[in-house]
Design a protein around this motif. Structure first.
Motif, PDB file in Angstrom:
ATOM      1  N   SER A 257       0.861  -1.270  -0.083  1.00  0.00           N
ATOM      2  CA  SER A 257      -0.006  -0.056  -0.005  1.00  0.00           C
ATOM      3  C   SER A 257       0.988   1.080  -0.124  1.00  0.00           C
ATOM      4  CB  SER A 257      -0.815   0.147   1.348  1.00  0.00           C
ATOM      5  OG  SER A 257      -0.227   0.021   2.330  1.00  0.00           O
TER       6      SER A 257
ATOM      7  N   ILE B 103      -5.841  -1.883  -1.352  1.00  0.00           N
ATOM      8  CA  ILE B 103      -4.908  -2.941  -0.542  1.00  0.00           C
ATOM      9  C   ILE B 103      -5.262  -3.211   0.710  1.00  0.00           C
ATOM     10  CG2 ILE B 103      -2.420  -3.153  -0.250  1.00  0.00           C
ATOM     11  CD1 ILE B 103      -1.881  -2.084  -2.915  1.00  0.00           C
TER      12      ILE B 103
ATOM     13  N   GLY C 217      -4.374  -9.457  -4.042  1.00  0.00           N
ATOM     14  CA  GLY C 217      -4.076  -8.087  -4.545  1.00  0.00           C
ATOM     15  C   GLY C 217      -3.832  -8.053  -6.029  1.00  0.00           C
TER      16      GLY C 217
END
Ligand code: SDX
Length: 429
Positions: free
Chosen positions: A135, A256, A385
Motif C-alpha cells: 500500500s 490494498i 491483491g
C-alpha cells in the motif's frame, strides 16, 4: 418495469422507482427519499444497499454463479489468461489478437520501477508485512507521475492503468526479496506476466532459474479467479476513495489496505495459519469447528462463509480441483490439504454451518497452491491483491467515467448527547 414501491410513513405515501438489472435483480431507488420524505435508510454493513449500478461482474449468491462481463468464470478459468481477463474487465470486451499483443507489450514495457523508489524498501523491517509495503509503494508510485495522474484525463487514466498492472508484480517480488535479504531480480521483457513474477520471486543472480510451466499455469488461474468480485469491501473502498477524485494510486493503495483484513482478503493467510495450528497443536477439526461457533470468541473458520454466496463459492470449487492437479504435477504431498478436506467435510455437515449457509470461499484452498509454489504465507494476500488489481481498476474506471458520478458520502443516524454547553459538560466530568 414501471412498477413503483410505495412507502407509507407518518400518514403519507411516497412513490419510489424500482430499478431492474440485466439478470432481473430489483432495487428500490431511494436517491430522492430524504428530499421527498425527510427519512434516510439505515443498513449496517450495507447488507441490503446497492452503492451503484455496474456492468462489470455478476454474482448470483444463491446459485453460486460468477461472470465477468457476462462470461462464466469456469470458461474464463479454462480458456483465458490473466492479462486477457484484465483487459475484458477494464474495457468491457475480450481483446482481439492485435489488441492483446499491444496490451501485453505495453504492460511489459512498464514493469521497472524508478531506482529512487527502490530506496523505500531500505526503511522497512525485514519482517514488515508485505501488505503494508504494497500500500505504501503503490501510493508512493504517484510521486513519480504527478504530471499524469489526473483521473479526469483519459490519457492519464490509460497510462496509470498500465503502470499499475505492470509494476504491482515487480513491487511485490521486490518486497519478498527484501524480506529474505536477497538482491531484487529485475523484470525481463521476454517473459510473460506470470513468468516474470515467478522469475522475480525465485531467481537468484548467481544461476539460471527455470520457470516451471505448471507453476505459471497455476498462478495464471489463481489471478483470473481473483480478478473481480463486484462491490466487495476493497472494491467499494477503491470507489469511495476514487470518488473524491484522489488519484488512482491513492485509490488502489486504499483498496490494498481494505483487502488486508482477515474478514476479507487476509483470510487466505488466516486459513493457512489455522490449518498449521490444527496440525501443530493437535486440536481436532471438531474442536476448531466448535470454537468457531462460540459467539464471544472472535475466532471464525477462515475461508468459510460469504456475504453474497449462500452456496459453494464457484471459485473455491475450481481452486479445490486445481489444488489436487497442481500438487500431483509438482509431486507435492501437503498434510494441510488433508486437514482442509477434513475441515470442509465436518463443517458442511454441521447444523450451525448448514443453517447459516456457510460454505468454503475463494480463500479456503488458494493458500495451499500458493504454498506449493513456494510463496510464503505472509505474501498470500499480496497475491490476492495482484489478482484483484484489474477488478479494482475496472470498478474505479466505470465510476470515474460515469456521467452522474458523485462523491461517496453516506448519512448517519445520530444517537449521541443532546446539546450541552461546554461548562455543563465540564461539570459533568
Ligand atoms: C472474501 O465480498 C466479497 O466478495 C469478498 C471476496 C472477494 O472476492 O472480494 O469474496 C473475498 O473476502 C471472502 C471472505 C473471506 N473471509 C473469511 O473467510 C473470514 C471468515 N468468514 C466470515 O468472517 C464471514 O463469513 C464473512 C465476513 C465472509 C461474511 O460475513 P457476513 O456476511 O457479515 O456474515 P456474518 O458475520 O453476519 O455471519 C452470519 C452468521 C453469524 O452467526 P450468527 O450471528 O447468525 O449466530 O454466520 C456466522 C456468524 O457468526 N459466521 C461464521 C463464519 N462466517 C459467518 N461462523 C464461523 N465461521 C465463519 N467463517
Amino acid at each position: 418495469m414501471n412498477e413503483k414501491a410505495i412507502l407509507k410513513v407518518n400518514g403519507q405515501e411516497f412513490e419510489l422507482p424500482i430499478i431492474v438489472g440485466t439478470e432481473n435483480e430489483t432495487a428500490i431507488d431511494i436517491s430522492k427519499l430524504r428530499a421527498m420524505s425527510g427519512y434516510i435508510t439505515l443498513d449496517n454493513g450495507y447488507l441490503n444497499t446497492g452503492a451503484c449500478t455496474s456492468a462489470i461482474t455478476f454474482l448470483d449468491g444463491e446459485n453460486g454463479i460468477l461472470r465477468y462481463r457476462g462470461i462464466p468464470i469456469e470458461q474464463l478459468a479454462e480458456k483465458s489468461t490473466f492479462t486477457e481477463v484484465a483487459y475484458l474487465l477494464i474495457y468491457g470486451k475480450l481483446p482481439n489478437e492485435s489488441e492483446l499483443k499491444e496490451w501485453n507489450s505495453a504492460i511489459t514495457k512498464h514493469t521497472l520501477i524508478h531506482e529512487d523508489l527502490k530506496r523505500l524498501y531500505v526503511g522497512f523491517p525485514k519482517d514488515g508485512h508485505p501488505m503494508a509495503i504494497m500500500s505504501c509503494m503503490i501510493a508512493s508510485l504517484s510521486t513519480y507521475y504527478q504530471d499524469s495522474y489526473d483521473p479526469t484525463n483519459p490519457e492519464h487514466r490509460e497510462i496509470s492503468i498500465i503502470r499499475l498492472l505492470a509494476k504491482f508484480p515487480t513491487i511485490a517480488a521486490f518486497a519478498f526479496k527484501k524480506s529474505i535479504g536477497q538482491p531484487s531480480i529485475h523484470p525481463i521483457n521476454a517473459l510473460n506476466y506470470c513468468q516474470n513474477f515467478l522469475n522475480m520471486m525465485f531467481a537468484v543472480p548467481t544461476e539460471e532459474y527455470e520457470i516451471d510451466p505448471i507453476a505459471e499455469e497455476a498462478l495464471d488461474l489463481l489471478l483470473i479467479l481473483h480478478a473481480d468480485h463486484e462491490q466487495n469491501c476493497s472494491a467499494s473502498t477503491v470507489r469511495l476513495v476514487g470518488s473524491s477524485l484522489a488519484n488512482i494510486y491513492a485509490a488502489i493503495s486504499s483498496g490494498i489496505c481494505a483487502l488486508w483484513g482477515p474478514r476479507h482478503g487476509g483470510a487466505n493467510q488466516e486459513v493457512l495459519e489455522m490449518l498449521n495450528e490444527i496440525h501443530d497443536s493437535g486440536l481436532t477439526v471438531k474442536q476448531v469447528i466448535e470454537k468457531s461457533k462460540q459467539k464471544f470468541s472472535n475466532f471464525r473458520l477462515s475461508g468459510f462463509g460469504h456475504r453474497v454466496y449462500k452456496n459453494y463459492d464457484p471459485r473455491a470449487k475450481i481452486i479445490k480441483k486445481a489444488t489436487y492437479k497442481v500438487l500431483n504435477k509438482l509431486g507435492v504431498k501437503d498434510h494441510l490439504l488433508d486437514i482442509a478436506i477434513e475441515l470442509e467435510e465436518a463443517a458442511l455437515t454441521d447444523d450451525f454451518f448448514v443453517e447459516r449457509k456457510l460454505y468454503p470461499n475463494v480463500d479456503f484452498y488458494s493458500g495451499i497452491i500458493y504454498r506449493a509454489l513456494g510463496i510464503p504465507v505472509n505474501m498470500f494476500t499480496v497475491m490476492f491483491g495482484m489478482g484483484r488489481l484489474p477488478g479494482w481498476i475496472a470498478q474505479w474506471k466505470e465510476m470515474i467515467e460515469s456521467p452522474d458520478m458523485k462523491i461517496g458520502r453516506p448519512r448517519q443516524v445520530y444517537v449521541g448527547p443532546k446539546e450541552i454547553s461546554y461548562d455543563d459538560a465540564k461539570k459533568g466530568g
